[in-house]
Motif scaffolding. Structure first.
Motif, mmCIF file in Angstrom:
data_model
loop_
_atom_site.group_PDB
_atom_site.id
_atom_site.type_symbol
_atom_site.label_atom_id
_atom_site.label_comp_id
_atom_site.label_asym_id
_atom_site.label_seq_id
_atom_site.Cartn_x
_atom_site.Cartn_y
_atom_site.Cartn_z
ATOM 1 N N CYS A 1 11.387 13.765 -13.598
ATOM 2 C CA CYS A 1 10.743 12.814 -14.497
ATOM 3 C C CYS A 1 11.765 11.835 -15.080
ATOM 4 N N TYR B 1 12.669 9.247 -12.580
ATOM 5 C CA TYR B 1 11.593 8.269 -12.414
ATOM 6 C C TYR B 1 11.585 7.261 -13.560
ATOM 7 N N THR C 1 14.403 4.940 -13.105
ATOM 8 C CA THR C 1 14.071 3.999 -12.024
ATOM 9 C C THR C 1 13.151 2.894 -12.518
ATOM 10 N N LEU C 2 12.111 3.266 -13.254
ATOM 11 C CA LEU C 2 11.176 2.273 -13.781
ATOM 12 C C LEU C 2 11.873 1.315 -14.741
ATOM 13 N N SER D 1 12.770 -2.513 -13.446
ATOM 14 C CA SER D 1 11.906 -3.480 -14.136
ATOM 15 C C SER D 1 12.741 -4.440 -14.982
ATOM 16 N N LEU E 1 10.906 0.550 -6.737
ATOM 17 C CA LEU E 1 9.783 0.859 -7.618
ATOM 18 C C LEU E 1 8.595 1.392 -6.820
ATOM 19 N N LEU E 2 8.286 0.746 -5.714
ATOM 20 C CA LEU E 2 7.150 1.173 -4.897
ATOM 21 C C LEU E 2 7.406 2.529 -4.257
ATOM 22 N N SER F 1 9.453 4.998 -5.246
ATOM 23 C CA SER F 1 9.422 6.083 -6.234
ATOM 24 C C SER F 1 8.003 6.358 -6.714
ATOM 25 N N THR F 2 7.244 5.286 -6.955
ATOM 26 C CA THR F 2 5.880 5.448 -7.467
ATOM 27 C C THR F 2 4.964 6.060 -6.426
ATOM 28 N N SER F 3 5.293 5.908 -5.149
ATOM 29 C CA SER F 3 4.436 6.471 -4.105
ATOM 30 C C SER F 3 4.523 7.993 -4.026
ATOM 31 N N PRO G 1 4.693 10.440 -9.095
ATOM 32 C CA PRO G 1 3.536 10.854 -9.905
ATOM 33 C C PRO G 1 2.798 12.056 -9.316
ATOM 34 N N GLN H 1 0.364 7.873 1.911
ATOM 35 C CA GLN H 1 1.646 8.144 1.263
ATOM 36 C C GLN H 1 2.764 8.249 2.292
#
Length: 324
Positions: free
Chosen positions: A34, A37, A40-41, A45, A73-74, A76-78, A81, A102
């Motif tokens: 977490c 992540y 990373t965000l 960003s 970003l894409l 990690s987000t894929s 979560p 995925q």
């Protein structure tokens, strides 16, 4: 007579195990995942907002960095979560369509990241070895073409992976021994002969890592040669080695664990499965968290741009008070 595979029709839902053999540690392991992540965000960003806000950063180097930040970003987000859902809520179920989606995005984005690392190494080569021709070589159309070529290469190489999985009959139990829908783990569910798929993904991964690593090594070798040829190379050489060294360390975290995890999955079944899964997780989680630091904060132009953006906003903030 061909043998029927009645289970492949009913496998509309799969289950991810998380980290095989370490399920009892999922809650504790979720915290570093977490944190990575969130870093990373926040890092990527902030980098994107800063590059957009400061016109002096609208240079090829930072355009490539923006592409890398979006890709990180894409990517990690894929996966994260859903991974945290497994760790925190034991939400292991995932539809077959979502799993294939995925898998496609993870592998396509990871190949895009590799291509962008090559583009950034080429950018440094041009900037240092041909500084007077930098903007004439890396024009906006050229930067866009390089970015588009990395996307097209990833799509062309990775699209067959999904089509191969769709053609293979999948059998019960519908359990993917992984924390995300990784291609090699998905192939373990195949009832039919998956030898071609195994060979294809290993060949593509080996080619991409070898070819891209070679191009990056050549670019940095020319950079170091140019720096060493300077009349007063000591300070410049120290800075160059520091920069190249940090870049190569991040690249090593990206290339080596990813390739090792695939070969371990294919040829070293006797090793604990959680080692292979953790390696596959690390190469997708660590570089996106550290790329903004290595390529962004440590870059003087980024730090100067941040100061300019902050200084422009301070008078605006101060000017609001008297009017209230």
């Amino acid at each position: 007579m061909a043998q029927p595979h009645p289970t492949n029709i009913s496998l509309l839902e799969l289950h991810l195990t998380g980290i095989p053999g370490l399920q009892h540690l999922h809650l504790w392991m979720s915290f570093p995942f977490c944190i990575l992540y969130l870093v990373t965000l926040a890092g990527n960003s902030t980098l994107l907002c800063l590059i957009k806000a400061d016109p002096s950063l609208h240079l090829p180097m930072f355009l490539f960095l923006s592409m890398l930040a979006v890709t990180d970003l894409l990517m990690s987000t894929s996966i994260i979560p859903k991974m945290l859902g497994i760790f925190w809520f034991r939400s292991t179920a995932i539809s077959l369509d979502a799993c294939l989606t995925q898998m496609y995005f993870v592998h396509t984005l990871s190949m895009m990241e590799s291509g962008l690392l090559v583009a950034m190494a080429f950018d440094r080569y041009v900037a240092i070895c041909n500084p007077l021709r930098y903007l004439s070589i890396l024009t906006s159309p050229m930067v866009a073409a390089i970015g588009l070529s990395t996307l097209l290469r990833a799509v062309v190489f990775m699209s067959p992976l999904t089509s191969q999985i769709l053609r293979l009959p999948l059998c019960s139990p519908a359990v993917v021994d992984h924390s995300y829908c990784e291609h090699m783990a998905m192939l373990n569910l195949a009832c039919g002969n998956a030898a071609f798929s195994h060979t294809y993904i290993l060949s593509v991964a080996t080619y991409v890592v070898s070819f891209d690593s070679l191009l990056i090594a050549i670019s940095y070798a020319f950079v170091l040669r140019a720096v060493l040829s300077l009349s007063s190379p000591r300070a410049s050489c120290k800075k160059a080695f520091s920069t190249c060294g940090s870049h190569l360390c991040v690249m090593a975290f990206f290339y080596i664990p990813g390739l090792l995890s695939m070969y371990m999955e294919r040829y070293h079944q006797e090793l604990p499965p959680h080692i292979q899964v953790l390696l596959a997780d690390f190469y997708l989680l660590i570089p996106p968290a550290f790329n903004p630091l290595i390529y962004g904060i440590r870059t003087k132009q980024i730090r100067d741009g941040a100061r300019r953006v902050i200084s422009r906003r301070r008078p605006m903030a101060g000017g609001i008070g008297p009017g209230l």
